[in-house]
Design a protein around this motif. Structure first.
Motif, PDB file in Angstrom:
ATOM      1  N   ARG A 152     -19.401  22.532   5.887  1.00 47.59           N
ATOM      2  CA  ARG A 152     -18.310  22.959   4.969  1.00 47.59           C
ATOM      3  C   ARG A 152     -17.091  23.239   5.899  1.00 47.59           C
ATOM      4  N   PHE A 153     -17.273  23.807   6.928  1.00 45.53           N
ATOM      5  CA  PHE A 153     -15.923  24.155   7.678  1.00 45.53           C
ATOM      6  C   PHE A 153     -15.365  22.658   8.048  1.00 45.53           C
ATOM      7  N   ASN A 154     -16.112  21.639   8.362  1.00 43.07           N
ATOM      8  CA  ASN A 154     -15.528  20.638   8.868  1.00 43.07           C
ATOM      9  C   ASN A 154     -15.306  19.589   7.788  1.00 43.07           C
ATOM     10  N   ASP A 155     -15.289  19.989   6.649  1.00 39.29           N
ATOM     11  CA  ASP A 155     -14.766  19.026   5.415  1.00 39.29           C
ATOM     12  C   ASP A 155     -15.828  18.105   5.097  1.00 39.29           C
ATOM     13  N   VAL A 156     -17.205  18.277   5.613  1.00 40.19           N
ATOM     14  CA  VAL A 156     -18.215  17.261   5.353  1.00 40.19           C
ATOM     15  C   VAL A 156     -18.845  17.642   4.081  1.00 40.19           C
ATOM     16  N   TYR A 157     -19.003  16.627   3.037  1.00 41.14           N
ATOM     17  CA  TYR A 157     -19.817  16.854   1.823  1.00 41.14           C
ATOM     18  C   TYR A 157     -21.116  16.896   1.757  1.00 41.14           C
ATOM     19  N   TYR A 158     -21.903  17.393   1.038  1.00 44.86           N
ATOM     20  CA  TYR A 158     -23.367  17.265   0.910  1.00 44.86           C
ATOM     21  C   TYR A 158     -23.604  17.589  -0.572  1.00 44.86           C
ATOM     22  N   HIS A 159     -24.905  16.954  -0.934  1.00 46.96           N
ATOM     23  CA  HIS A 159     -25.458  17.129  -2.091  1.00 46.96           C
ATOM     24  C   HIS A 159     -26.848  16.815  -2.262  1.00 46.96           C
ATOM     25  N   PHE A 160     -27.678  17.761  -2.705  1.00 48.44           N
ATOM     26  CA  PHE A 160     -29.224  17.468  -2.697  1.00 48.44           C
ATOM     27  C   PHE A 160     -29.421  16.945  -4.080  1.00 48.44           C
ATOM     28  N   ASP A 161     -30.228  15.852  -3.976  1.00 53.11           N
ATOM     29  CA  ASP A 161     -30.556  15.249  -5.253  1.00 53.11           C
ATOM     30  C   ASP A 161     -32.192  15.666  -5.261  1.00 53.11           C
ATOM     31  N   GLU A 162     -32.416  16.318  -6.218  1.00 48.70           N
ATOM     32  CA  GLU A 162     -33.671  16.640  -6.316  1.00 48.70           C
ATOM     33  C   GLU A 162     -34.680  15.640  -7.034  1.00 48.70           C
TER      34      GLU A 162
ATOM     35  N   PRO B 191       0.986  -1.094  -0.014  1.00 50.05           N
ATOM     36  CA  PRO B 191      -0.013   0.019  -0.138  1.00 50.05           C
ATOM     37  C   PRO B 191       0.817   1.229   0.194  1.00 50.05           C
ATOM     38  N   GLY B 192       0.593   2.277  -0.715  1.00 47.01           N
ATOM     39  CA  GLY B 192       1.351   3.539  -0.901  1.00 47.01           C
ATOM     40  C   GLY B 192       0.780   4.450  -0.012  1.00 47.01           C
ATOM     41  N   THR B 193       1.167   5.375   0.162  1.00 48.49           N
ATOM     42  CA  THR B 193       0.825   6.868   0.955  1.00 48.49           C
ATOM     43  C   THR B 193       0.508   7.978   0.146  1.00 48.49           C
ATOM     44  N   PHE B 194       0.731   7.755  -1.054  1.00 47.01           N
ATOM     45  CA  PHE B 194       0.426   9.030  -1.921  1.00 47.01           C
ATOM     46  C   PHE B 194      -0.831   9.005  -2.428  1.00 47.01           C
ATOM     47  N   GLU B 195      -1.812  10.403  -1.906  1.00 49.54           N
ATOM     48  CA  GLU B 195      -3.227  10.258  -2.209  1.00 49.54           C
ATOM     49  C   GLU B 195      -3.435  11.914  -2.871  1.00 49.54           C
ATOM     50  N   PRO B 196      -3.076  12.172  -3.723  1.00 47.62           N
ATOM     51  CA  PRO B 196      -3.489  13.367  -4.361  1.00 47.62           C
ATOM     52  C   PRO B 196      -4.861  13.720  -4.421  1.00 47.62           C
ATOM     53  N   LEU B 197      -5.516  12.724  -4.790  1.00 47.68           N
ATOM     54  CA  LEU B 197      -7.135  12.889  -4.887  1.00 47.68           C
ATOM     55  C   LEU B 197      -7.658  13.518  -3.538  1.00 47.68           C
ATOM     56  N   LEU B 198      -6.978  13.371  -2.497  1.00 51.44           N
ATOM     57  CA  LEU B 198      -7.572  13.967  -1.276  1.00 51.44           C
ATOM     58  C   LEU B 198      -7.111  15.641  -1.214  1.00 51.44           C
ATOM     59  N   GLN B 199      -6.403  16.177  -1.985  1.00 48.34           N
ATOM     60  CA  GLN B 199      -6.028  17.284  -2.184  1.00 48.34           C
ATOM     61  C   GLN B 199      -7.348  18.377  -3.013  1.00 48.34           C
ATOM     62  N   ARG B 200      -7.808  17.449  -3.711  1.00 50.20           N
ATOM     63  CA  ARG B 200      -9.006  18.307  -4.445  1.00 50.20           C
ATOM     64  C   ARG B 200     -10.028  19.013  -3.641  1.00 50.20           C
ATOM     65  N   PRO B 201     -10.284  20.149  -4.152  1.00 49.23           N
ATOM     66  CA  PRO B 201     -11.225  20.894  -3.251  1.00 49.23           C
ATOM     67  C   PRO B 201     -12.633  20.414  -3.520  1.00 49.23           C
ATOM     68  N   LEU B 202     -13.478  20.427  -2.541  1.00 44.16           N
ATOM     69  CA  LEU B 202     -14.736  20.137  -2.490  1.00 44.16           C
ATOM     70  C   LEU B 202     -15.617  21.127  -3.224  1.00 44.16           C
ATOM     71  N   GLU B 203     -16.569  20.777  -4.220  1.00 45.81           N
ATOM     72  CA  GLU B 203     -17.589  21.508  -4.854  1.00 45.81           C
ATOM     73  C   GLU B 203     -18.975  21.326  -4.353  1.00 45.81           C
ATOM     74  N   TYR B 204     -19.567  22.140  -3.812  1.00 42.48           N
ATOM     75  CA  TYR B 204     -20.983  21.958  -3.090  1.00 42.48           C
ATOM     76  C   TYR B 204     -22.043  22.554  -4.102  1.00 42.48           C
ATOM     77  N   GLY B 205     -23.004  21.797  -4.491  1.00 43.34           N
ATOM     78  CA  GLY B 205     -24.305  22.140  -4.957  1.00 43.34           C
ATOM     79  C   GLY B 205     -25.204  22.871  -4.328  1.00 43.34           C
ATOM     80  N   ASP B 206     -26.110  23.532  -4.879  1.00 39.38           N
ATOM     81  CA  ASP B 206     -27.168  24.368  -4.263  1.00 39.38           C
ATOM     82  C   ASP B 206     -28.163  23.493  -3.623  1.00 39.38           C
ATOM     83  N   VAL B 207     -29.066  23.989  -2.618  1.00 44.13           N
ATOM     84  CA  VAL B 207     -29.991  23.260  -1.888  1.00 44.13           C
ATOM     85  C   VAL B 207     -31.197  23.927  -2.213  1.00 44.13           C
ATOM     86  N   PRO B 208     -32.445  23.430  -2.082  1.00 41.77           N
ATOM     87  CA  PRO B 208     -33.545  24.246  -2.215  1.00 41.77           C
ATOM     88  C   PRO B 208     -33.952  25.258  -1.171  1.00 41.77           C
ATOM     89  N   GLU B 209     -34.855  25.909  -1.554  1.00 43.17           N
ATOM     90  CA  GLU B 209     -35.245  26.927  -0.513  1.00 43.17           C
ATOM     91  C   GLU B 209     -36.456  26.247   0.195  1.00 43.17           C
TER      92      GLU B 209
END
Length: 760
Positions: free
Chosen positions: A176-186, A100-118
């Motif tokens: 978002r501050f705690n690096d928790v991802y969320y996505h609303f599936d309409e 097993p390696g330790t190089f994880e570049p994908l974890l350096q990707r920034p999270l992109e959050y979608g919009d949530v309904p009103e």
């Protein structure tokens, strides 16, 4: 509830597992068909061996991890080794890398959050942490009516926050501050929540298969580089037969491997550099520093040739360096005026390697001779010119005086000093001693007067204190020292004492004693190191020591010996002083208690009655050593002593002229109101003194132009017999242009110090 993405991930993982099992099964079945399966450990295949495809039987061995040859430390562990042998040819091993390696570049990707309904109805939230992410999402679902699905990892998180009357959209900022991802599936009407790692692994963590053909570099070198870039789930198969690396990993890792392989697996060329003037061994270290990781260097000492294998662009750079260094050595000498040749030689030693030149120092004439390439010599010459700089000089005048603190207290004298670059000189707050010379009084001094003492006023101050028995002058040294050099003042005494050594002979019980006289040094020692700043102030490193001794009786070897015991007070500081201003270094105190008995002879000895004829007094003296320091920046041509001597010479000449006058002439001279004489002295070398001060021709012209009522004033010119005639002519012209009367003193030859060329 299981999301469709989880199903797709499970299917992908199952397919990969089935493919790996099929690969292992096919290899194992092929091994079972081999009639000549070899046993034991195989020798590693030669890297340069070409596989000869024939019709002979094949022998394939499958080795599980932990079996066979051990894995070298730092190398990827091998999950399986497949060896292929044809006939008696050496085996070629394919390595399946599975550590097993330790190089994880994908974890350096920034999270992109979608919009949530009103939310239809305005809803507000007021929550107080800490609370688990599960409790926070429960409150969010109750407030908004959203359906929420989360992973187990999110439910284990603990969130720290404090909210007061915020909207649900604002509350999502906590995730978002705690690096928790969320996505609303309409479509599903669900808010899906996962950790950052889970989301990135789901979206970008799918394994890809790619083959990297190794063309120019060694496959083992490429395997080591790419193996370090594997992720925790990545795998790599090294196939030396086809010179390929087969990698299963994420797209981010594969892209990093692609860039790294482009660096090491580049086309290489081989060039030979025949050296003429420099030994090839001497250039080997320099050339090796320019090689890439895949570069190779060899030396042919017989032909003095460097053979380099590397990329073409790197070979071009090496060729430039070799051409620059492989030049005819030249020899050049420098005569140093101010710098130490040994120090300069040590500083330039790094520029001249031992095999590429020599450095010879001749201390007797301050000369350095260097043999090196012209390029090195040019660099060395620039450095020597910068180092061999004329240093300025500082004259340090010191007064070492002991002051009776009791008398100082009775007289109300307080000492204060400052060493600020703002220009504040030494100040003394004087109480009852109102006759001390100084500048104008300052009302801010309080009841006493404040006198500002500069170097020309300090002598008078010390004389007043010495005359009134307030101070005892121990020493008045004056020395001129170069910038950054140490000046030492010592007023010490060597106190002798006898010491003996006894040696016993065990065989004859005979004792041999030796007595010798030793000394201890007591007194006052002052060490000063000046440093001239760019603002012409002086930074002084000061170290002062004041020591005394007392006699102590020591019982040793059956005898009572009297030895001196040294006590000392030391002070060490650093202070910034303006030019020609004075500082005081104090705090070195001594205390003496003396009992004095005065009696009338004979009568004072009679018991009882004798008390009337004798008196006893105790004298307690608390004295402090004060060190007055006045640094003055001086040049090598004109120093402070020469200026004082020139002023004294002017005074003596005026006295001689006055004595030569008649009684009536002296009376007339005395009765004249105001100073109607302007004295100019011309020295042997053309130096000028105006009213006893060194000056230049331009400054003299400006001073004469400021004279009021020139018709009633006379310029007295004192000229040295060998003074340049053109200088005397210029002085005469200046006086005549201003309308001054001229008078010449030809009886007394003047003393005029030389003025530096840059004097204004």
């Amino acid at each position: 509830m299981v999301h469709s993405a989880h199903v797709r991930t499970g299917i992908r993982a199952f397919a990969i597992a089935m493919a790996a099992a099929a690969l292992f099964t096919s290899v194992h079945a092929l091994a079972q068909q081999s009639p000549t399966r070899p046993g034991g450990r195989r020798q590693p295949a030669l890297r340069d061996q070409q596989r000869d495809v024939g019709t002979g039987p094949l022998s394939i061995e499958s080795r599980q991890p932990g079996q066979g040859a051990p894995v070298a430390p730092g190398q990827p562990q091998t999950s399986a080794e497949v060896s292929v042998t044809e006939g008696q040819a050496p085996a070629v091993t394919s390595r399946v890398v599975g550590s097993p390696g330790t190089f994880e570049p994908l974890l350096q990707r920034p999270l992109e959050y979608g919009d949530v309904p009103e939310v239809d109805e305005p809803a507000r939230m007021s929550l107080k942490g800490p609370m688990s992410a599960k409790e926070f999402l429960d409150a969010l679902a109750l407030t908004t009516g959203w359906n929420v699905a989360t992973t187990n990892a999110v439910g284990q998180l603990v969130l720290e926050f404090w909210t007061n009357d915020i909207s649900p959209k604002q509350a999502l900022a906590i995730l978002r501050f705690n690096d928790v991802y969320y996505h609303f599936d309409e479509d599903a009407d669900f808010l899906f929540v996962s950790t950052k790692e889970e989301h990135l692994q789901r979206e970008y963590g799918g394994l890809m298969e790619i083959e990297f053909p190794i063309v120019h570099t060694d496959i083992q070198n490429a395997e080591a580089v790419l193996g370090a870039l594997l992720s925790s789930q990545g795998r790599m198969i090294a196939d030396p037969t086809s010179s390929k690396l087969i990698v299963f990993d994420t797209s981010d890792n594969i892209e990093s491997m692609r860039r790294a392989l482009a660096e090491i697996d580049a086309p290489q060329d081989t060039r030979a550099y025949s050296l003429v003037h420099v030994d090839a061994e001497a250039l080997a270290t320099t050339v090796e520093a320019l090689l890439t990781e895949a570069g190779r260097l060899s030396i042919d000492p017989r032909s003095n040739t460097l053979v380099v294998q590397d990329r073409p662009e790197r070979l071009d750079r090496i060729a430039e360096v070799v051409t620059l260094l492989d030049q005819q050595l030249e020899t050049r000498s420098w005569r140093l005026d101010f710098a130490d040749p040994i120090d300069v030689a040590n500083n330039i030693a790094a520029l001249v390697p031992e095999a590429m030149g020599t450095i010879v120092v001749n201390e007797s004439i301050h000369q350095i001779t260097v043999t090196a390439t012209p390029y090195r010599l040019a660099d060395i010459e620039a450095r020597i010119n910068a180092w061999d700089d004329k240093r300025r000089q500082v004259q340090i005048e010191a007064y070492l005086a002991t002051v009776n603190r009791n008398i100082m207290r009775d007289l109300g004298i307080n000492w204060a000093y400052t060493a600020s670059i703002s220009g504040d000189p030494l100040t003394m707050a004087v109480g009852s001693l109102s006759n001390l010379p100084g500048d104008d009084d300052d009302s801010s001094a309080g009841a006493g007067s404040r006198a500002v003492f500069r170097s020309d006023k300090l002598d008078a101050v010390i004389d007043v204190l010495n005359t009134s028995n307030d101070a005892s002058i121990l020493a008045h040294p004056r020395i001129t020292v170069q910038d950054w050099e140490e000046a030492s003042f010592e007023n010490t005494t060597n106190v002798p004492f006898a010491s003996s050594t006894t040696v016993f002979n065990n065989n004859s019980n005979f004792a041999n004693s030796n007595t010798q006289i030793d000394f201890i040094e007591v007194g006052t020692v002052l060490r000063v190191t000046p440093r001239i700043t760019s603002q012409n102030s002086i930074l002084l490193d000061l170290e002062a020591e004041d020591s005394t001794f007392v006699s102590v009786e020591i019982f040793s070897n059956g005898e009572i010996n009297t030895l001196p015991q040294k006590t000392q007070n030391r002070a060490q500081t650093q202070v910034l002083v303006n030019n020609q201003e004075t500082i005081v270094l104090g705090g070195l105190r001594t205390s003496n208690i003396t009992d004095t008995v005065d009696r009338v002879p004979i009568l004072g000895e009679i018991p009882l009655i004798g008390r009337a004829f004798r008196s006893t007094s105790k004298n307690h003296q608390d004295r402090e050593l004060l060190i007055f320091l006045t640094p003055t920046i001086v040049g090598e041509i004109t120093q402070a002593e020469t200026v004082k001597l020139a002023k004294l010479d002017d005074t003596i000449a005026e006295t001689i002229r006055n004595d030569a006058r008649t009684t009536l002439g002296r009376l007339k001279r005395k009765m004249e109101s105001g100073d109607k004489q302007f004295t100019v002295s011309i020295g042997q070398s053309g130096g000028l003194l105006a009213e006893g001060e060194p000056t230049s021709m331009d400054s003299l012209r400006a001073a004469v132009a400021e004279i009021e009522n020139p018709d009633s004033k006379t310029m007295l010119i004192r000229e040295h017999p060998r003074a340049p005639k053109e200088v005397a002519a210029q002085v005469t012209d200046i006086a005549m242009e201003r309308g001054l009367k001229l008078k010449f003193d030809e009886r007394n030859s003047p003393f005029v110090p030389r003025v530096p060329p840059d004097a204004n």
